[in-house]
Design a protein around this motif. Structure first.
Motif, PDB file in Angstrom:
ATOM      1  N   ILE A 848       0.835  -1.199   0.000  1.00 20.03           N
ATOM      2  CA  ILE A 848       0.000   0.000   0.000  1.00 20.03           C
ATOM      3  C   ILE A 848       0.868   1.246   0.000  1.00 20.03           C
ATOM      4  N   LEU A 849       1.964   1.211   0.755  1.00 27.14           N
ATOM      5  CA  LEU A 849       2.885   2.352   0.767  1.00 27.14           C
ATOM      6  C   LEU A 849       3.386   2.647  -0.641  1.00 27.14           C
ATOM      7  N   ARG A 850       3.751   1.628  -1.382  1.00 18.65           N
ATOM      8  CA  ARG A 850       4.205   1.832  -2.765  1.00 18.65           C
ATOM      9  C   ARG A 850       3.110   2.522  -3.588  1.00 18.65           C
ATOM     10  N   GLY A 851       1.872   2.051  -3.473  1.00 21.05           N
ATOM     11  CA  GLY A 851       0.790   2.657  -4.235  1.00 21.05           C
ATOM     12  C   GLY A 851       0.588   4.115  -3.886  1.00 21.05           C
ATOM     13  N   TRP A 852       0.631   4.421  -2.606  1.00 28.79           N
ATOM     14  CA  TRP A 852       0.464   5.815  -2.183  1.00 28.79           C
ATOM     15  C   TRP A 852       1.559   6.708  -2.763  1.00 28.79           C
ATOM     16  N   VAL A 853       2.806   6.234  -2.680  1.00 27.76           N
ATOM     17  CA  VAL A 853       3.919   7.056  -3.178  1.00 27.76           C
ATOM     18  C   VAL A 853       3.823   7.218  -4.692  1.00 27.76           C
ATOM     19  N   GLU A 854       3.476   6.156  -5.401  1.00 23.82           N
ATOM     20  CA  GLU A 854       3.351   6.272  -6.858  1.00 23.82           C
ATOM     21  C   GLU A 854       2.240   7.251  -7.234  1.00 23.82           C
ATOM     22  N   PHE A 855       1.181   7.271  -6.459  1.00 26.31           N
ATOM     23  CA  PHE A 855       0.109   8.264  -6.643  1.00 26.31           C
ATOM     24  C   PHE A 855       0.667   9.672  -6.457  1.00 26.31           C
ATOM     25  N   ALA A 856       1.360   9.908  -5.341  1.00 23.72           N
ATOM     26  CA  ALA A 856       1.919  11.238  -5.084  1.00 23.72           C
ATOM     27  C   ALA A 856       2.930  11.634  -6.154  1.00 23.72           C
ATOM     28  N   LEU A 857       3.714  10.672  -6.606  1.00 26.95           N
ATOM     29  CA  LEU A 857       4.718  10.966  -7.637  1.00 26.95           C
ATOM     30  C   LEU A 857       4.056  11.363  -8.954  1.00 26.95           C
ATOM     31  N   ALA A 858       2.962  10.693  -9.315  1.00 30.76           N
ATOM     32  CA  ALA A 858       2.256  11.063 -10.544  1.00 30.76           C
ATOM     33  C   ALA A 858       1.717  12.485 -10.451  1.00 30.76           C
ATOM     34  N   VAL A 859       1.202  12.857  -9.299  1.00 31.96           N
ATOM     35  CA  VAL A 859       0.720  14.231  -9.121  1.00 31.96           C
ATOM     36  C   VAL A 859       1.887  15.207  -9.187  1.00 31.96           C
ATOM     37  N   HIS A 860       2.978  14.881  -8.489  1.00 27.59           N
ATOM     38  CA  HIS A 860       4.135  15.775  -8.458  1.00 27.59           C
ATOM     39  C   HIS A 860       4.718  15.995  -9.855  1.00 27.59           C
ATOM     40  N   ARG A 861       4.941  14.929 -10.571  1.00 27.15           N
ATOM     41  CA  ARG A 861       5.563  15.064 -11.899  1.00 27.15           C
ATOM     42  C   ARG A 861       4.582  15.563 -12.950  1.00 27.15           C
ATOM     43  N   GLY A 862       3.287  15.527 -12.603  1.00 23.45           N
ATOM     44  CA  GLY A 862       2.307  16.131 -13.492  1.00 23.45           C
ATOM     45  C   GLY A 862       2.116  17.617 -13.242  1.00 23.45           C
ATOM     46  N   GLY A 863       2.913  18.179 -12.336  1.00 18.48           N
ATOM     47  CA  GLY A 863       2.828  19.605 -12.035  1.00 18.48           C
ATOM     48  C   GLY A 863       1.938  19.941 -10.871  1.00 18.48           C
ATOM     49  N   GLY A 864       1.446  18.933 -10.139  1.00 25.96           N
ATOM     50  CA  GLY A 864       0.608  19.182  -8.973  1.00 25.96           C
ATOM     51  C   GLY A 864       1.427  19.548  -7.751  1.00 25.96           C
ATOM     52  N   LEU A 865       0.730  19.928  -6.686  1.00 23.93           N
ATOM     53  CA  LEU A 865       1.385  20.423  -5.477  1.00 23.93           C
ATOM     54  C   LEU A 865       1.284  19.365  -4.381  1.00 23.93           C
ATOM     55  N   VAL A 866       2.370  18.636  -4.161  1.00 22.74           N
ATOM     56  CA  VAL A 866       2.458  17.636  -3.092  1.00 22.74           C
ATOM     57  C   VAL A 866       3.225  18.242  -1.939  1.00 22.74           C
ATOM     58  N   ILE A 867       2.632  18.221  -0.742  1.00 24.37           N
ATOM     59  CA  ILE A 867       3.282  18.803   0.430  1.00 24.37           C
ATOM     60  C   ILE A 867       3.400  17.742   1.515  1.00 24.37           C
ATOM     61  N   ALA A 898      11.787  14.717  -3.241  1.00 28.18           N
ATOM     62  CA  ALA A 898      11.205  14.484  -1.923  1.00 28.18           C
ATOM     63  C   ALA A 898      11.410  15.689  -1.019  1.00 28.18           C
ATOM     64  N   LEU A 899      12.614  16.238  -1.015  1.00 28.35           N
ATOM     65  CA  LEU A 899      12.897  17.404  -0.176  1.00 28.35           C
ATOM     66  C   LEU A 899      12.059  18.602  -0.584  1.00 28.35           C
ATOM     67  N   ILE A 900      11.786  18.763  -1.857  1.00 34.07           N
ATOM     68  CA  ILE A 900      10.955  19.879  -2.314  1.00 34.07           C
ATOM     69  C   ILE A 900       9.558  19.782  -1.721  1.00 34.07           C
ATOM     70  N   THR A 901       9.039  18.562  -1.526  1.00 29.83           N
ATOM     71  CA  THR A 901       7.717  18.436  -0.902  1.00 29.83           C
ATOM     72  C   THR A 901       7.719  18.874   0.556  1.00 29.83           C
ATOM     73  N   ALA A 902       8.899  18.954   1.164  1.00 28.99           N
ATOM     74  CA  ALA A 902       9.007  19.367   2.561  1.00 28.99           C
ATOM     75  C   ALA A 902       9.660  20.735   2.722  1.00 28.99           C
ATOM     76  N   THR A 903       9.849  21.450   1.612  1.00 23.50           N
ATOM     77  CA  THR A 903      10.464  22.784   1.689  1.00 23.50           C
ATOM     78  C   THR A 903       9.683  23.758   0.805  1.00 23.50           C
ATOM     79  N   ARG A 904       9.996  23.780  -0.469  1.00 27.31           N
ATOM     80  CA  ARG A 904       9.406  24.775  -1.374  1.00 27.31           C
ATOM     81  C   ARG A 904       7.891  24.647  -1.474  1.00 27.31           C
ATOM     82  N   ASN A 905       7.388  23.425  -1.609  1.00 24.40           N
ATOM     83  CA  ASN A 905       5.954  23.260  -1.858  1.00 24.40           C
ATOM     84  C   ASN A 905       5.079  23.715  -0.695  1.00 24.40           C
ATOM     85  N   PRO A 906       5.332  23.264   0.539  1.00 26.13           N
ATOM     86  CA  PRO A 906       4.502  23.774   1.634  1.00 26.13           C
ATOM     87  C   PRO A 906       4.684  25.264   1.876  1.00 26.13           C
ATOM     88  N   ALA A 907       5.879  25.790   1.582  1.00 30.68           N
ATOM     89  CA  ALA A 907       6.064  27.239   1.693  1.00 30.68           C
ATOM     90  C   ALA A 907       5.173  27.973   0.700  1.00 30.68           C
TER      91      ALA A 907
END
Length: 998
Positions: A848-867, A898-907
């Protein structure tokens, strides 16, 4: 929110049937960009039904009912956003039954194929779900919690008569008819499949194998049971004891059998299995979306203290005590004086009956323990210490006993003889209060409607210390005490009345000596009312949007002057920090051997190293301080105490965002952190989430009307919330009104219609919601193109909160063994965390963890905002942030991503120049050993941290909690009979790590 039939027809899918875009919600459009249309060709967790003439299919996609030709094609929408509809079932004449959450409870509706003739079939405060038309169309089977658990019922369509077939203690789900209309098949919880005849005869058909769950039962060929068998990493469609579909992400809704062919949903698609081959039935559905408004969070600089937490009044009314700015304060004779020094987390004061002493909880010994301060002499001593946390204490009327709550929600009474447990483990109970004779303790406690769905009402729980009786009483029918914190019940000094807050105003009710209501509660305030305390027997002191107020029971109100102010301290002097390398938050690689010049709390320059530096970090790498965008500081805040701020900093997290906290605890902590009286990260937060008619967590605001919503928004505005969270039982209509009227960003657990009403974000990958399953992630942890497209086209944020990150313990326990974790976690928290690590995260699923991360990665690389966020402390504060980052990298993110989701994106979400190391940015810096752009684990190897130019070493953060002595405990006495656990809902909130509590 009761609707007339005319309103119902006007506001449902009548217009939507003309054109898909017409289903748009136009009010409030000024706050967001114009609508855009997104065409969806897949659906996550959709169900399907087929018309009797086999010409049409109906599906539930983005909480609406759609129809399309049975061979596939363009889908036509029948219901609008406000209807919040799902689980269609075709009946005679192409009638479609469905469940709808329109009015704040699930009810059954029927519409025609055009979506014009809409009829509501059930009503009331109970839920009615999962309709299924009988083969002859005269009856509809459904489930409801109207009898104390979910049972199977049958509704006669013509007469409206309802017959119950099963009841307590079932928790039945999703009944389906046999072809002859004589039996119904359904799941019992997720553990079994049963069948029941219309005469009530019942049969067990299937029992789930160990480690498996059952969903979506129906009758297959030959009367065999068919269902989805869910195991970690596998979802099989089963007929009898044979898997007929395997290797697909079967969604777990009832399949439709026709001979040997079966229609079902899986992998985001509608599928037909016939003759041994599988065919996809394509569909297209266009939905409107809008881009949410951008907001900028405020940086607090000072002003009047509004964070006044847990005020109490002495029996003679001459003194008031409360918590503010990380200390206890006393108001007496028009003056406000400080009682404690603010070096520790001192909270929840209470006066002795004679008013000469203050009892409170303090973590100066390392964990929350009771202390008593003599107001005349100033002596401050421990009171009846225990091996567990002691929080929210309250003196008995004669001063001989104290009631308090431990970290597991157990209520204890301590006196000269020792301490005694008087309740079982309760889920986040409120603060105790005493009857006048000291024989009964009352407090707020949740009582769910059913085991299947955890929400209920926050009620008055009375504990008879003589007989051992536990008794729940609703404050009013189907109503909740506002929050299970300081909103009551509170017993009047003479024992004749209880006061509590319902729908954000105060009520009082006459009671007998046991707390039994003697009449109907009477409203006594008209303004936002929080944190009640009695002032004598005829007046209440309370908080009103940061003001301390007093109201007589006849409504005469005045403000009590507190006179406290605060201001942000001056930034440290100019510093030059020499680092071996640094990452600015954007670059692909580290830059080596530089000086970071900090002045007035901000980065002034980053330059090649030269000359002498004030701070030598030449062996370390500087990276922007991390941001955890989903945690709840005060979910266990009293038990964590001041150490929570230290643990965030020790792991390099310099900013946190809370999408839900007890409001005055939140405001007090936010002001204390900004004023420098409490050590910790920057804190951006909201108060209690705005919820609907039923609640679960103690910091949810049950909101039942637009009038009450106005009170909630007024509180949010006047207390300066940084965001708003709308929770799972709030209807779409009130959610939309909150977006229209709010001045801050909003987030929820829903993607659609949130994406069409201007919501700014969604928490978790697929969280707890009113459906009981998610439309954004399947039970196997996968999301499909519908979800990804909606995130990437709207810019709504998603906060993954990767709970199953604990599965990584099987390969690495380093964070659980780290000295920072061992020293800074409260002992009971560390014991649980270490046990989980030693088990290899046995309760978590790597699949399940793999599925969740692959979901977040698709959003991130599609230009979405993952925080990045964690839901701490449901997951571990600070360490879970790094476990989330490690999970992201393991399953596809680069360390930089990964670091961008914990720095630039939430900012960016906060609208603040955080998350970067560039001139002009706040000097929030984590100094780590190693290169986190190559090895993400290096991001956790923090040696020192800076917030706003203030430098903390890890050693300094550990020091207050190292080598603390363990005080001798008061004697443990035999528990009362009332402490016996008789109800399934009596459990600690940490007991279940299933995803995404809030």
């Amino acid at each position: 929110m009761d609707l007339s039939r005319r309103e119902l027809l006007t506001r449902t899918g009548q217009a939507a049937a003309v054109a898909t875009a017409a289903s748009t919600l136009t009010p409030g459009a000024a706050e967001a960009k114009p609508h855009d249309l997104v065409t969806l060709t897949q659906g996550t967790n959709i169900s399907v039904t087929r018309s009797k003439d086999r010409r049409w299919l109906a599906i539930d996609l983005v909480t609406a009912i759609w129809v399309l030709p049975a061979t596939g094609g363009v889908a036509r929408r029948l219901t609008d956003d406000l209807q919040d509809a799902s689980l269609p079932s075709f009946g005679p004449g192409n009638q479609i039954a469905f469940q709808s959450y329109r009015d704040g409870n699930y009810h059954l509706y029927v519409t025609d194929l055009a979506g014009r003739d809409v009829r509501q079939l059930t009503s009331g405060r109970f839920d009615h779900r999962e309709p299924a038309f009988s083969p002859d169309g005269t009856r509809i089977a459904f489930t409801s919690d109207r009898d104390g658990s979910y049972g199977v019922y049958v509704l006669e369509v013509r007469s409206g008569a309802i017959t119950q077939l099963t009841g307590v203690p079932d928790e039945a789900a999703a009944p389906q008819w046999s072809p002859d209309g004589k039996r119904l098949i359904f799941t019992v919880g997720t553990a079994a499949v049963d069948a029941v005849s219309l005469d009530g005869t019942r049969e067990r058909l299937v029992t789930a194998p160990a480690g498996a769950q059952l969903f979506g039962a129906s009758f297959g060929p030959g009367g065999l049971p068919s269902y989805t068998l869910m195991r970690p990493g596998q979802a099989d469609l089963v007929l009898g004891d044979r898997a007929v579909v395997t290797g697909q992400d079967v969604f777990g809704f009832a399949p439709l059998w026709d001979g040997d062919s079966v229609l079902y949903t899986a992998d985001g698609k509608i599928r037909l299995l016939a003759g041994g081959s599988t065919k996809d039935i394509p569909f297209e559905a266009a939905v409107p979306v809008r881009t949410p408004r951008q907001h900028r969070a405020r940086t607090l600089t000072g002003g009047q203290v509004k964070g006044i937490a847990s005020p109490v009044v002495s029996r003679d009314g001459s003194k008031i005590a409360f918590r503010a700015l990380n200390a206890l304060w006393l108001v007496s004779d028009g003056r406000t004086t400080k009682l404690t020094d603010g070096a520790y987390f001192d909270s929840d004061p209470d006066f002795s009956p004679d008013g000469t002493k203050v009892l409170y909880a303090s973590d100066r010994s390392g964990v929350a323990q009771l202390r008593v301060r003599d107001l005349r002499s100033g002596d401050d001593t421990a009171y009846a210490p225990a091996p567990h946390a002691q929080t929210t204490p309250r003196f008995s009327p004669d001063g001989s006993k104290v009631a308090y709550v431990d970290q597991d929600g157990q209520v204890w009474v301590v006196d000269a003889a020792g301490r005694r447990q008087v309740t079982p483990t309760l889920f986040q109970p409120g603060r105790p209060t005493w009857s006048a004779d000291g024989t009964v303790v009352a407090l707020a406690a949740v009582k769910p409607f059913s085991r299947r769905f955890r929400e209920g009402t926050s009620q008055v729980l009375t504990v008879d210390l003589v007989s051992g009786e536990l008794r729940y009483t609703e404050p009013m029918p189907f109503r909740s005490i506002a929050t299970r914190g300081d909103d009551g019940p509170v017993w009047s000094p003479d024992g004749k009345q209880l006061a509590f807050v319902v729908e954000s105003v105060a009520f009082v009710v006459a009671v007998d000596g046991k707390g039994r209501f003697l009449g109907t509660p009477r409203q006594v305030t008209r303004e936002v009312t929080d944190s009640l305390a009695w002032h004598g027997n005829n007046a209440l002191v309370y908080l009103n949007n940061g003001r301390l107020r007093k109201s007589t029971l006849d409504g005469s109100v005045n403000t009590i002057r507190v006179g406290l102010t605060w201001r942000r301290p001056k930034a440290p002097d100019r510093q030059v920090i020499h680092v071996g390398a640094y990452w600015d938050g954007e670059a692909e690689r580290l830059r080596s051997n530089v000086d970071i010049v900090v002045e007035n709390g901000r980065v002034e320059d980053v330059r090649p190293h030269r000359g002498r530096a004030d701070v030598d970090a030449s062996t370390l790498t500087a990276i922007p301080g991390l941001i955890d965008a989903h945690n709840h500081w005060h979910l266990r805040g009293r038990a964590w105490g001041a150490r929570q701020g230290n643990v965030w900093l020790a792991y390099g997290i310099t900013t946190v965002r809370s999408p839900g906290d007890p409001v005055y605890q939140m405001v007090e902590t936010r002001e204390a952190l900004a004023a420098g009286t409490l050590t910790g990260p920057r804190f951006y937060a909201t108060g209690e989430a705005v919820d609907g008619s039923r609640v679960y967590y103690n910091f949810m605001r049950p909101t039942l009307s637009r009038a009450q919503l106005d009170l909630e928004l007024r509180r949010a505005h006047e207390l300066g919330y940084d965001m708003l969270k709308t929770y799972v039982r709030l209807p779409v209509e009130l959610q939309r009104a909150a977006v229209q009227r709010s001045r801050v960003p909003l987030s929820s657990h829903y993607l659609y219609p949130a994406a069409n009403i201007g919501m700014n974000g969604m928490e978790h990958v697929g969280a707890t919601n009113r459906l009981g399953y998610s439309h954004t992630v399947s039970r196997q942890g996968r999301a499909y193109s519908d979800v990804v497209a909606l995130f990437t086209r709207t810019g709504m944020s998603m906060t993954p909160t990767l709970f199953h990150n604990r599965a990584l313990f099987a390969e690495d326990r380093s964070l659980a063994l780290d000295e920072r974790t061992r020293v800074l976690f409260p002992p009971w928290e560390y014991e649980r965390y270490l046990a989980d690590a030693n088990s290899g995260g046995a309760t978590s699923s790597l699949h399940i963890l793999r599925g969740w991360v692959e979901f977040a990665l698709a959003v991130h690389r599609g230009g979405g905002l993952v925080i990045c966020g964690t839901d701490a402390p449901l997951d571990a504060p600070a360490t879970a942030t790094h476990m989330n980052l490690r999970a992201m990298v393991k399953f596809g993110f680069t360390p930089r991503e990964a670091l961008i989701t914990a720095t630039r994106n939430p900012a960016r979400w906060l609208g603040l120049p955080l998350g970067s190391l560039k001139p002009g940015a706040p000097a929030d810096i984590a100094f780590v050993s190693g290169n986190p752009l190559v090895d993400i684990k290096a991001a956790a190897d923090v040696r020192q941290v800076m917030v706003g130019g203030r430098l903390h070493t890890v050693a300094d953060l550990l020091k207050p909690y190292q080598g603390q002595r363990v005080m001798a405990s008061s004697e443990a006495l035999a528990p009362l009979a009332s402490a016996e656990n008789e109800h399934w809902w009596h459990e600690p909130e940490w007991a279940d790590h299933a995803c995404c509590g809030h």
